[in-house]
Design an enzyme around this catalytic site. Sequence first.
Site, PDB file in Angstrom:
ATOM      1  N   GLU A   1       0.864  -1.187   0.000  1.00 57.79           N
ATOM      2  CA  GLU A   1       0.000   0.000   0.000  1.00 57.79           C
ATOM      3  C   GLU A   1       0.891   1.225   0.000  1.00 57.79           C
ATOM      4  O   GLU A   1       1.886   1.270   0.736  1.00 57.79           O
ATOM      5  CB  GLU A   1      -0.891  -0.013   1.258  1.00 57.79           C
ATOM      6  CG  GLU A   1      -1.654   1.287   1.473  1.00 57.79           C
ATOM      7  CD  GLU A   1      -2.485   1.290   2.767  1.00 57.79           C
ATOM      8  OE1 GLU A   1      -2.903   0.216   3.234  1.00 57.79           O
ATOM      9  OE2 GLU A   1      -2.701   2.389   3.304  1.00 57.79           O
TER      10      GLU A   1
ATOM     11  N   GLU B   1      -2.520  11.562   3.148  1.00 53.16           N
ATOM     12  CA  GLU B   1      -3.212  11.049   4.325  1.00 53.16           C
ATOM     13  C   GLU B   1      -2.954  11.973   5.502  1.00 53.16           C
ATOM     14  O   GLU B   1      -1.808  12.286   5.827  1.00 53.16           O
ATOM     15  CB  GLU B   1      -2.763   9.626   4.669  1.00 53.16           C
ATOM     16  CG  GLU B   1      -3.650   9.000   5.737  1.00 53.16           C
ATOM     17  CD  GLU B   1      -3.469   7.495   5.886  1.00 53.16           C
ATOM     18  OE1 GLU B   1      -2.341   7.021   5.656  1.00 53.16           O
ATOM     19  OE2 GLU B   1      -4.449   6.816   6.251  1.00 53.16           O
TER      20      GLU B   1
END
Length: 351
Positions: free
Chosen positions: A155, A160
């Site tokens: 990932e 974020e």
Amino acid sequence: MPNISGIPVTPQAIMTGRKSLPLLSLLAASLAAQVGALYYPLREYKGTSFFDRWDFYGNVDDTTWGNVTYLDRADAVSEGLAYVNSAGHAIMKVDNTANIPPAPQVDRGSIRITSQDTYGAGNLILLDLVHIPYGCSVWPSFWTLGTGTWPDGGEIDIIEAINLMGHNQYALHTTPGCKLDTNNSDQTGQVQSTDCSTPSGCVVAETKADSYGAGFAQAGGGVYATQIDVSGIYIWFWSRNNVPENIKSASSTSAIDTSAWGPPSAAFPSTTCDHSQYFTAQQLVFTTTLCGDWAGVPSIYSQTCHTPKNSCVDDNIIGPGSPTYDNAYWEISYVRTYVAAGSQPGVSGSN
Ligand SMILES: *[C@@H]1O[C@H](CO)[C@@H](O)[C@H](O)[C@H]1NC(C)=O
Ligand SMILES: *[C@@H]1O[C@H](CO)[C@@H](O)[C@H](O)[C@H]1NC(C)=O
């Protein structure tokens, strides 16, 4: 990467990359920098066709356990949570109109979309956007997810952040054995952790101004670029005024040269993490969850949010939704994807 339709040479590009990995790893170790390269356009997600090649999740948040339900496409459209605005920008938002009563189980509508196309070594991904969701309880992410059981396929977290954090952060998530090589990273961001298999992954914090939140929006947004190369994974951020000329002037059919961009914000060289081993083909994902197992952890929530009950759910999700979630939306000019010259001769202007 079987899903880039009509462009059959891409899997071959990956194979070629894997075969040449040892050499490129040595190069990466000695040059200590990302490899500047020319990229040809592969696909553009933009405007009225932005949502065409993505799947809507249509389920509760069963990965980060935020208190949202990710709508399916029909509900997302009918409830006005996914649309293209008059500027031609794709909007994905948290429901800020429902009045949620206190109850044993509460959640709000939100959007999670996953690209049908997959990407890997040899690809470059540009995201130009003017607004990233922010606010207390809000947890947005633009990331890539490998196929198979998490985290076996890897990932990459490109955007974020949570709550009222003032900056973006980057991370890789992998199975054990992949490390961030701090000795060979030419990057402007600040390393927070180096073991990519820990729950928070190997993390680099953005140090440039206005990478997230109100600052990002007030600066007119910006561009995030992600280069997935056999030598490593590299991510750049530029606030609107600093976007490189070759990105500013590019059309959807322009080739892009990364060599003039300077050091990336985050560099994950493959010297201490053989990416061909830890990353399968990656799908692009946009999510916005609320609270959950990062933004909602009380000790983390209280670092930037000081609300009456110090409760992520009670002080935000319950109630009218506005103004709490008025800034909880993505506004995206485009996502453009590219393939490295040489790994894919003959591809140009696929749009
Ligand atoms: C929020 O979601 C979590 C995870 O699903 C759940 O355990 C919790 O009960 C929810 N909170 C409320 C108030 O519904
Ligand atoms: C960086 O170099 C130092 C000194 O050679 C070494 O002790 C350390 O383990 C290296 N770190 C990594 C992540 O390779």
